[in-house]
Write an enzyme that holds these catalytic residues in place. Structure first.
Site, PDB file in Angstrom:
ATOM      1  N   LYS A 103      51.435  45.222 -64.744  1.00 38.84           N
ATOM      2  CA  LYS A 103      50.853  44.791 -65.759  1.00 38.84           C
ATOM      3  C   LYS A 103      49.680  45.184 -66.669  1.00 38.84           C
ATOM      4  CE  LYS A 103      50.348  40.045 -67.756  1.00 38.84           C
ATOM      5  NZ  LYS A 103      50.385  38.803 -67.279  1.00 38.84           N
TER       6      LYS A 103
ATOM      7  N   LYS B 132      55.204  46.199 -68.289  1.00 40.58           N
ATOM      8  CA  LYS B 132      54.499  45.376 -69.345  1.00 40.58           C
ATOM      9  C   LYS B 132      53.248  46.057 -70.434  1.00 40.58           C
ATOM     10  CE  LYS B 132      53.460  40.998 -71.098  1.00 40.58           C
ATOM     11  NZ  LYS B 132      53.730  39.614 -70.221  1.00 40.58           N
TER      12      LYS B 132
END
Length: 334
Positions: free
Chosen positions: A204, A258
């Site tokens: 992420k 992400k």
């Protein structure tokens, strides 16, 4: 003597593009509603749907409306719904105790879906930012705003256990603290939640594409400092592989990259390196760009939606979290 005319190359790639049936016959990948996880925002109240200005077509839903959304998703062939709470600011505190309250919004919505008997997997988010007055994914204990790791992990374990007890099928740690996958997995096993899956936000990034999401969960303006000390540097790729390897070794069942569209190279590298179930999150900013342009007539909304989702599959993803899920599923179902 006339020179011999070289024959046209024997291979004409246009032969297999000449008609829709031929294109379908040789298509390398496919997209289906079963590839989607639908992120949904939950708010207090009854029979309420509150539009989110920065995310055209997306709304915060009261728990009863979330149940209806889950039923719709299941009917469309979408296998999972992911819950994100819009927490009352009065319940945001330094100790983040609302995160493991059995009756917080996320847990109430999970139980309501389970009690309705809907055949859909419920995914929940593990991070403290929806409950933290500082807006961070973990505890801020230092004057300089640094987020402490190990104390945060203890809180994340409590949050994950409360979600498992409420009936979550998939728990998604999105906090990026070191060691949280191993700690959560050990706690789930110890409490008998052996079939609760962990979909780790393993790679992420500290991205600028999250802005509309923060509007959606009421975190805009609340963040003190930034998240660069725990989320990844967007310039790094090799580090993502090291993080995925660690999380898989600690008990993650699935991993996520992400954001998605700006990090398709990472998706491909992760899938090639590990072969594990690999997901990407088409995040709020990526969604808003396409949805906003389509709303203004600048893009063909249906075509760019499906094209963007197909890109995730081509990059090696097994599935994608996307706010487009129900609209895309309806198109794909014909």
């Amino acid at each position: 003597m006339q020179p011999v005319q070289a024959p046209f190359p024997a291979t004409r790639f246009r032969r297999t593009r000449a008609s829709a049936p031929m294109r379908a016959l040789v298509r390398e990948g496919s997209l289906a509603p079963s590839d989607f996880i639908w992120p949904v925002f939950v708010r207090d109240g009854d029979n309420l749907s509150e539009d989110i200005a920065s995310m055209p077509g997306v709304a915060r839903l009261s728990v009863d409306r979330v149940v209806a959304a889950a039923r719709e998703a299941a009917s469309l062939g979408i296998p999972a719904i992911c819950l994100f709470p819009y927490t009352d600011p009065a319940k945001k505190t330094k100790d983040c105790a609302e995160a493991w309250n059995p009756d917080n919004l996320s847990n109430r919505a999970t139980r309501a879906i389970r009690e309705a008997g809907i055949d859909i997997a419920v995914m929940t988010d593990v991070a403290l930012d929806p409950y933290n007055i500082d807006g961070q994914d973990g505890f801020v204990r230092d004057a300089d705003g640094y987020v402490v790791n190990d104390e945060t992990v203890e809180a994340l374990v409590r949050q994950a256990l409360s979600q498992a007890a409420a009936g979550a099928d998939i728990i998604g740690p999105s906090d990026m603290m070191d060691g949280r996958i191993g700690a959560i997995r050990a706690a789930l096993e110890a409490e008998g939640h052996r079939n609760v899956a962990l979909l780790s936000y393993a790679a992420k990034y500290a991205s600028a594409f999250y802005g509309p999401f923060r509007d959606a969960v009421g975190a805009s303006g609340a963040l003190k400092g930034d998240k660069t000390t725990y989320q990844m540097d967007p310039a790094n790729g090799d580090e993502a592989l090291r993080l995925v390897a660690r999380d898989l070794s600690e008990g993650a069942d699935m991993v996520m990259v992400k954001p998605g569209m700006a990090y398709l190279d990472i998706c491909r590298r992760v899938k090639d390196a590990f072969g594990a179930p690999t997901f990407a999150y088409q995040v709020s900013g990526e969604y808003a760009m396409l949805a906003g342009a389509a709303a203004n007539g600048w893009l063909d909304g249906d075509r760019v939606m499906l094209e963007s989702l197909t890109a995730f599959k081509r990059a090696g993803c097994d599935g994608v979290l996307t706010y487009f899920a129900p609209a895309a599923a309806r198109l794909l179902n014909g």
